[in-house]
Design a protein around this motif. Structure first.
Motif, PDB file in Angstrom:
ATOM      1  N   ILE A   1      72.142  33.454  56.738  1.00 27.76           N
ATOM      2  CA  ILE A   1      73.066  33.943  55.992  1.00 27.76           C
ATOM      3  C   ILE A   1      72.966  33.581  54.377  1.00 27.76           C
ATOM      4  CG2 ILE A   1      74.890  33.899  57.723  1.00 27.76           C
ATOM      5  CD1 ILE A   1      76.457  31.566  56.123  1.00 27.76           C
ATOM      6  N   LYS A   2      73.499  34.736  53.478  1.00 26.75           N
ATOM      7  CA  LYS A   2      73.458  34.516  52.073  1.00 26.75           C
ATOM      8  C   LYS A   2      74.951  34.033  51.647  1.00 26.75           C
ATOM      9  CE  LYS A   2      69.552  37.529  50.986  1.00 26.75           C
ATOM     10  NZ  LYS A   2      69.439  38.782  50.187  1.00 26.75           N
ATOM     11  N   TYR A   3      75.099  33.040  51.237  1.00 23.76           N
ATOM     12  CA  TYR A   3      76.399  32.481  50.828  1.00 23.76           C
ATOM     13  C   TYR A   3      76.776  32.877  49.523  1.00 23.76           C
ATOM     14  CZ  TYR A   3      80.846  29.953  52.101  1.00 23.76           C
ATOM     15  OH  TYR A   3      81.927  29.519  52.250  1.00 23.76           O
ATOM     16  N   PRO A   4      77.882  33.427  49.214  1.00 18.38           N
ATOM     17  CA  PRO A   4      78.174  33.816  47.663  1.00 18.38           C
ATOM     18  C   PRO A   4      78.254  32.503  46.821  1.00 18.38           C
ATOM     19  CG  PRO A   4      79.670  34.726  48.999  1.00 18.38           C
ATOM     20  CD  PRO A   4      78.860  33.978  49.992  1.00 18.38           C
ATOM     21  N   ILE A   5      78.629  31.368  47.360  1.00 21.14           N
ATOM     22  CA  ILE A   5      78.957  30.084  46.532  1.00 21.14           C
ATOM     23  C   ILE A   5      77.718  29.332  46.197  1.00 21.14           C
ATOM     24  CG2 ILE A   5      80.308  28.164  46.492  1.00 21.14           C
ATOM     25  CD1 ILE A   5      82.492  29.352  47.952  1.00 21.14           C
ATOM     26  N   HIS A   6      76.741  29.492  47.172  1.00 20.49           N
ATOM     27  CA  HIS A   6      75.507  28.733  47.235  1.00 20.49           C
ATOM     28  C   HIS A   6      74.320  29.897  47.076  1.00 20.49           C
ATOM     29  CE1 HIS A   6      72.523  25.578  47.253  1.00 20.49           C
ATOM     30  NE2 HIS A   6      72.017  26.267  48.286  1.00 20.49           N
ATOM     31  N   LYS A   7      74.013  30.648  45.916  1.00 18.00           N
ATOM     32  CA  LYS A   7      73.366  31.568  45.767  1.00 18.00           C
ATOM     33  C   LYS A   7      71.780  31.223  45.531  1.00 18.00           C
ATOM     34  CE  LYS A   7      76.798  34.487  43.621  1.00 18.00           C
ATOM     35  NZ  LYS A   7      77.559  35.212  42.474  1.00 18.00           N
ATOM     36  N   ARG A   8      71.515  30.286  45.492  1.00 15.36           N
ATOM     37  CA  ARG A   8      70.114  29.756  45.268  1.00 15.36           C
ATOM     38  C   ARG A   8      69.144  29.966  46.154  1.00 15.36           C
ATOM     39  NH1 ARG A   8      69.642  23.760  42.776  1.00 15.36           N
ATOM     40  NH2 ARG A   8      71.075  24.949  41.468  1.00 15.36           N
ATOM     41  N   HIS A   9      69.736  29.694  47.348  1.00 18.69           N
ATOM     42  CA  HIS A   9      68.823  29.820  48.759  1.00 18.69           C
ATOM     43  C   HIS A   9      69.885  30.166  49.943  1.00 18.69           C
ATOM     44  CE1 HIS A   9      66.961  25.936  46.558  1.00 18.69           C
ATOM     45  NE2 HIS A   9      66.174  26.828  46.573  1.00 18.69           N
TER      46      HIS A   9
ATOM     47  N   SER B   1      68.980  22.323  53.223  1.00 20.18           N
ATOM     48  CA  SER B   1      68.589  20.985  53.260  1.00 20.18           C
ATOM     49  C   SER B   1      67.922  20.357  51.868  1.00 20.18           C
ATOM     50  CB  SER B   1      67.420  20.741  54.286  1.00 20.18           C
ATOM     51  OG  SER B   1      67.955  21.062  55.678  1.00 20.18           O
ATOM     52  N   PRO B   2      67.251  21.305  50.965  1.00 18.72           N
ATOM     53  CA  PRO B   2      66.778  20.895  49.817  1.00 18.72           C
ATOM     54  C   PRO B   2      67.906  20.725  48.849  1.00 18.72           C
ATOM     55  CG  PRO B   2      65.460  22.974  50.406  1.00 18.72           C
ATOM     56  CD  PRO B   2      66.381  22.510  51.558  1.00 18.72           C
ATOM     57  N   CYS B   3      69.048  21.542  48.969  1.00 18.15           N
ATOM     58  CA  CYS B   3      70.048  21.162  48.030  1.00 18.15           C
ATOM     59  C   CYS B   3      71.048  20.578  48.611  1.00 18.15           C
ATOM     60  CB  CYS B   3      70.634  22.643  47.681  1.00 18.15           C
ATOM     61  SG  CYS B   3      69.603  23.835  47.001  1.00 18.15           S
ATOM     62  N   ARG B   4      71.119  19.992  49.994  1.00 25.33           N
ATOM     63  CA  ARG B   4      71.866  19.056  50.587  1.00 25.33           C
ATOM     64  C   ARG B   4      73.267  19.973  50.733  1.00 25.33           C
ATOM     65  NH1 ARG B   4      70.125  14.102  51.509  1.00 25.33           N
ATOM     66  NH2 ARG B   4      72.240  13.184  51.642  1.00 25.33           N
ATOM     67  N   PHE B   5      73.325  21.159  50.916  1.00 29.03           N
ATOM     68  CA  PHE B   5      74.492  22.049  51.046  1.00 29.03           C
ATOM     69  C   PHE B   5      74.896  22.260  52.451  1.00 29.03           C
ATOM     70  CE2 PHE B   5      77.001  25.710  50.692  1.00 29.03           C
ATOM     71  CZ  PHE B   5      78.048  25.582  49.948  1.00 29.03           C
ATOM     72  N   SER B   6      75.802  22.181  52.844  1.00 26.25           N
ATOM     73  CA  SER B   6      76.199  22.461  54.266  1.00 26.25           C
ATOM     74  C   SER B   6      77.545  23.113  54.544  1.00 26.25           C
ATOM     75  CB  SER B   6      75.968  21.217  55.170  1.00 26.25           C
ATOM     76  OG  SER B   6      76.237  21.502  56.487  1.00 26.25           O
ATOM     77  N   VAL B   7      77.716  23.965  55.351  1.00 25.13           N
ATOM     78  CA  VAL B   7      79.110  24.192  55.642  1.00 25.13           C
ATOM     79  C   VAL B   7      79.397  24.571  57.323  1.00 25.13           C
ATOM     80  CG1 VAL B   7      79.646  25.586  53.438  1.00 25.13           C
ATOM     81  CG2 VAL B   7      78.728  26.830  55.468  1.00 25.13           C
ATOM     82  N   HIS B   8      80.515  24.401  57.797  1.00 24.39           N
ATOM     83  CA  HIS B   8      80.766  24.455  59.125  1.00 24.39           C
ATOM     84  C   HIS B   8      80.523  26.126  59.515  1.00 24.39           C
ATOM     85  CE1 HIS B   8      83.066  20.419  59.013  1.00 24.39           C
ATOM     86  NE2 HIS B   8      81.981  20.334  59.695  1.00 24.39           N
ATOM     87  N   ILE B   9      80.239  26.335  60.844  1.00 26.22           N
ATOM     88  CA  ILE B   9      80.210  27.591  61.199  1.00 26.22           C
ATOM     89  C   ILE B   9      81.701  28.360  60.933  1.00 26.22           C
ATOM     90  CG2 ILE B   9      80.229  28.929  63.154  1.00 26.22           C
ATOM     91  CD1 ILE B   9      78.258  27.216  64.335  1.00 26.22           C
ATOM     92  N   LYS B  10      82.749  27.672  61.118  1.00 27.18           N
ATOM     93  CA  LYS B  10      84.020  28.131  60.847  1.00 27.18           C
ATOM     94  C   LYS B  10      84.303  28.495  59.557  1.00 27.18           C
ATOM     95  CE  LYS B  10      89.040  27.634  62.151  1.00 27.18           C
ATOM     96  NZ  LYS B  10      89.953  26.761  62.610  1.00 27.18           N
ATOM     97  N   CYS B  11      83.992  27.277  58.659  1.00 31.57           N
ATOM     98  CA  CYS B  11      84.220  27.323  57.387  1.00 31.57           C
ATOM     99  C   CYS B  11      83.374  28.757  56.732  1.00 31.57           C
ATOM    100  CB  CYS B  11      84.032  26.086  56.641  1.00 31.57           C
ATOM    101  SG  CYS B  11      85.184  24.797  56.955  1.00 31.57           S
ATOM    102  N   ALA B  12      82.202  28.847  57.008  1.00 30.49           N
ATOM    103  CA  ALA B  12      81.259  29.829  56.423  1.00 30.49           C
ATOM    104  C   ALA B  12      82.059  31.420  56.796  1.00 30.49           C
ATOM    105  CB  ALA B  12      80.071  30.117  57.300  1.00 30.49           C
ATOM    106  N   GLU B  13      83.092  31.522  57.478  1.00 29.26           N
ATOM    107  CA  GLU B  13      83.851  32.661  57.875  1.00 29.26           C
ATOM    108  C   GLU B  13      84.880  33.044  56.367  1.00 29.26           C
ATOM    109  OE1 GLU B  13      85.887  32.343  61.370  1.00 29.26           O
ATOM    110  OE2 GLU B  13      83.765  32.463  62.557  1.00 29.26           O
ATOM    111  N   PHE B  14      85.238  31.946  55.878  1.00 28.50           N
ATOM    112  CA  PHE B  14      86.143  32.001  54.760  1.00 28.50           C
ATOM    113  C   PHE B  14      85.235  33.077  53.692  1.00 28.50           C
ATOM    114  CE2 PHE B  14      87.980  27.759  56.140  1.00 28.50           C
ATOM    115  CZ  PHE B  14      89.228  28.311  56.338  1.00 28.50           C
ATOM    116  N   PRO B  15      86.058  34.019  53.281  1.00 27.80           N
ATOM    117  CA  PRO B  15      85.565  34.834  52.270  1.00 27.80           C
ATOM    118  C   PRO B  15      85.391  34.410  51.053  1.00 27.80           C
ATOM    119  CG  PRO B  15      87.634  35.971  52.952  1.00 27.80           C
ATOM    120  CD  PRO B  15      87.460  34.587  54.011  1.00 27.80           C
ATOM    121  N   PRO B  16      84.728  34.782  50.127  1.00 25.20           N
ATOM    122  CA  PRO B  16      84.677  34.255  48.817  1.00 25.20           C
ATOM    123  C   PRO B  16      85.846  35.024  47.929  1.00 25.20           C
ATOM    124  CG  PRO B  16      82.879  35.717  48.872  1.00 25.20           C
ATOM    125  CD  PRO B  16      83.370  35.578  50.150  1.00 25.20           C
ATOM    126  N   ILE B  17      86.369  36.106  48.416  1.00 25.58           N
ATOM    127  CA  ILE B  17      87.222  36.709  47.552  1.00 25.58           C
ATOM    128  C   ILE B  17      88.568  37.188  48.487  1.00 25.58           C
ATOM    129  CG2 ILE B  17      87.864  38.608  45.971  1.00 25.58           C
ATOM    130  CD1 ILE B  17      85.097  38.525  44.927  1.00 25.58           C
TER     131      ILE B  17
END
Length: 775
Positions: free
Chosen positions: A179-187, A217-233
């Motif tokens: 997925i492309k996550y708006p809060i983590h746009k780098r990867h 993994s390179p950015c050590r950025f992780s979100v739960h499956i349920k938390c990934a459903e939160f929209p950025p706006i």
């Protein structure tokens, strides 16, 4: 068909069977440990069986959900306690293992591989169930299950029937691999096993090591499956002027949904720092508050509650507290409630009442005339929700009843079964036999369980005792207070018992003891009271589970009392803060007067109203306020040290003599003089408790003159004497208290104000005093 067995690591030829035969009906697969079914391999010479899938399992798997290393098939786990990172169950047979501390059952590894490659033939014929529409035979057990991918409750969303062998939400099986996550746009974020144990950047919860996460993994950025459903706006109807943007780790913001009622909103308890925020209006919402469920159905109410999303103030019909944001409504019953109040337990037990109490959304005026809460003593608005016992007219606020999780117990309706009160298993009657009654029906001669001889009722303290001595200076063996009328005495020995103490049941529940078990009445044991902290050798109530004793005096004290030192009733309020009128210490948890500002805390409540001392021929009266403001009069006439005018003291108005409480009473007022002590191992004879007013012989332990409470040898030919402080057992020397077992845990001094009475001079007290505290 017989085939070679080198790739199966077996010494004999194995046979492939496409159909289950009688020989293999009870067979166990040696790789997965499950019953053999369908196509399988077997050995004709020994008990060797393998499922076809287990036999054909590759020795290595390059798993899309774990790109770091391959998973290697091992014949057995590398660890003594090994758990599958997919289903969470124990691994005992062959496992797929990675040095990253990942282990999987063969079937779990192969099934998750098929999910990653979108080969879902196994699930095509499995029923998809919708919560609230489908029910299982063991629905209670189903409520406890979590999805193997997101580890959220299985009944939270549509799920595959358990016939597939896995606990899976339908939406989790269909998740995209990237997925492309708006809060983590780098990867892009990759769906993978939670092997890196990163904390979720959205909810900030610590990793559990189970299930899947979207991770970089390179950015050590992780979100739960349920938390990934939160929209950025978000565009919410409660804030229509502007959009709300998701902000991570935003400190200093308050949630507009729960800030008015933190006790009843879960997002305050989790202390989240992630918000949906409108910078123009400075309007913020915790993530949980921004996405409440549309409908909620709980057992407290027969109808489901629907979300009423409007920013207006309201009074919750379930708890009576104010809310100002998200609420839920039952249009059928015209109820408006907080979200958390929907799941209030319908029936509970609390220590302050012997019956279970029931939650009601309102009470009738004619049913409850006294509507004061029995916990905080404030008025209960009965037009809103409360807990009550209709038979006893007992009512409490919802917030008071549920203040702390361990202070109440939920009760299932089936457990009541027509019996409201819990009855002890054994008899509670302390009187073994009634030998004689008078004309009024009073028991004049009894056999009490605590004593070997017959006890006789008396109502005259002046009558002579068995040894011809007066009873005026004798103490009750139950409460260890001076004997007062009426009382029972033994004609053969020095045993005395107040009539009220003789009726103390052998098992009893106490209103301040949180665990709500029946406490056992014990005799012949020296203990430290878990409430007043006094050392005592009278009767005690003991809780075996909590390992705590309470003296009979504390056990018979109610939360609502009439104290002869004050004209109004006193009520114990565990949250009330103020200064004790006896010692001027600021504490939390007091007996308070509702009509004036008079307060007493636990230790000062047990002070006697009068005390006798050899220094004065008159009785000294307990006085709470200093009438003479001249500093030269503010001295203790016993120890000749200065008194604090804000502290209570004992005073004789005839002789104008004043004394500190400890100078008048001594250090051990609850250890009965004349009682026998047999627990000293380094002396062969029984010892007797004696109070020394003046200096006596030197202590056999410390060598100092014996004063205050001492032990003397009961054998007249032996001159052994020792301070009680020198030989008391270790469990009495401990500074630990047991108040965490009681409602009085909140009684914590906030200021330390030392007494001006020094211990050295306390031993000059003549410890004859009288208690007239409670009715």
């Amino acid at each position: 068909m017989e085939i070679g067995s080198q790739h199966l690591r077996h010494q004999h030829p194995v046979v492939f069977k496409d159909v289950l035969s009688d020989e293999t009906k009870e067979a166990i697969c040696l790789r997965c440990g499950e019953m053999v079914f369908g196509s399988s391999f077997s050995c004709m010479e020994c008990e060797f069986y393998l499922h076809k899938k287990c036999a054909e399992a590759p020795s290595k798997i390059d798993h899309p959900f774990h790109r770091n290393h391959p998973l290697v098939l091992l014949p057995k786990p590398k660890y003594k306690r090994c758990f599958c990172n997919f289903c969470g169950k124990t691994c005992e047979k062959s496992v797929y293992h990675c040095s990253c501390k990942l282990d999987f059952h063969i079937k779990c590894a192969l099934f998750s591989l098929n999910m990653a490659e979108k080969k879902l033939e196994e699930l095509k014929h499995i029923t998809v169930k919708v919560p609230l529409l489908f029910t299982e035979d063991d629905n209670k057990e189903l409520e406890k299950l979590d999805c193997f991918m997101c580890w959220e409750p299985l009944l939270e969303s549509m799920y595959f029937s358990l016939d597939c062998g896995f606990n899976l939400h339908k939406k989790c099986v269909e998740l995209p691999h990237e997925i492309k996550y708006p809060i983590h746009k780098r990867h892009p974020l990759i769906l993978q096993f939670n092997v890196d144990h990163f904390s979720c950047k959205i909810c900030l919860q610590e990793p559990s090591g189970m299930g899947f996460v979207y991770s970089c993994s390179p950015c050590r950025f992780s979100v739960h499956i349920k938390c990934a459903e939160f929209p950025p706006i978000l565009n919410l109807p409660c804030h229509r002027n502007h959009r709300l943007f998701l902000h991570l780790k935003r400190r200093g913001l308050s949630c507009h949904a729960c800030r008015k009622n933190p006790s009843f909103m879960t997002c305050e308890e989790t202390q989240q720092n992630n918000f949906y925020h409108c910078s123009s209006c400075n309007f913020g919402l915790h993530l949980e508050c921004a996405s409440p469920p549309l409908t909620i159905k709980e057992k407290i109410h027969e109808h489901p509650f629907s979300l009423f999303w409007r920013q207006v103030s309201f009074i919750c019909d379930a708890c009576g507290l104010e809310g100002n944001f998200v609420s839920y409504i039952c249009s059928t019953c015209n109820l408006l409630v907080h979200k958390k109040c929907i799941s209030l337990p319908p029936i509970i037990r609390i220590p302050r009442h012997k019956h279970p109490i029931f939650h009601k959304y309102f009470l009738q005026d004619h049913q409850f005339k006294d509507c004061d809460c029995r916990i905080c003593d404030d008025k209960v608005e009965i037009k809103y929700g409360s807990y009550s016992c209709f038979n006893c007219k007992f009512v409490v606020h919802v917030k008071c009843a549920l203040e702390k999780k361990g202070w109440y117990k939920e009760v299932e309706p089936k457990d009541i079964d027509g019996k409201l009160a819990i009855v002890p298993k054994m008899s509670t009657n302390p009187i073994d036999c009634v030998i004689e009654n008078n004309e009024d029906g009073e028991m004049t001669k009894i056999k009490h369980f605590s004593h070997e001889h017959i006890l006789i009722l008396s109502k005259n303290l002046i009558e002579g005792h068995c040894d011809g001595a007066s009873l005026m200076d004798k103490y009750c063996d139950g409460c260890v207070l001076p004997v007062s009328n009426p009382f029972y005495y033994c004609s053969q020995c020095d045993f005395l018992l107040h009539k009220s103490c003789a009726k103390s049941p052998k098992q009893q529940q106490l209103w301040f003891h949180i665990c709500q078990r029946f406490l056992i009445l014990l005799v012949g044991y020296i203990f430290r009271c878990g409430l007043c902290q006094s050392e005592c050798n009278g009767f005690s109530y003991m809780c075996k589970k909590c390992d705590v004793h309470y003296c009979l005096y504390c056990a018979t004290r109610d939360y609502r009392i009439k104290h002869q030192g004050h004209k109004h009733p006193l009520f114990f309020d565990r949250k009330h803060e103020g200064r004790c009128d006896a010692c001027n210490v600021k504490v939390r948890g007091l007996y308070k007067c509702k009509q004036c500002s008079f307060n007493l805390h636990i230790k000062c409540l047990r002070l006697p109203l009068t005390a006798s001392h050899k220094f004065d021929k008159h009785q000294l009266a307990l006085t709470y306020k200093e009438g003479n403001e001249y500093s030269e009069y503010q001295f203790c006439d016993i120890c000749e040290e200065k008194r604090d005018p804000s502290h209570c003291f004992y005073h004789c108005p005839t002789c104008d003599i004043s004394a500190h409480p400890y100078c008048a009473l001594g250090r051990y007022p609850f250890i009965k003089p004349g009682s026998i002590y047999n627990e000293l191992e380094d002396h062969p004879h029984p010892l007797t408790f004696v109070r020394k007013i003046f200096s006596g012989p030197r202590c056999q332990k410390c060598g100092q003159p014996c004063r205050d409470l001492v032990l003397e040898c009961a054998d007249f030919s032996c001159d052994y004497i020792v301070h009680w402080d020198c030989v008391k057992p270790a469990y009495l020397r401990s500074k630990k208290t047991a108040r965490h077992k009681t409602e009085t845990y909140e009684i914590v001094p906030e200021t330390t104000e030392g007494s001006s009475c020094i211990i050295l001079v306390q031993s000059f007290a003549n410890f004859s005093f009288q208690y007239f505290l409670l009715f």
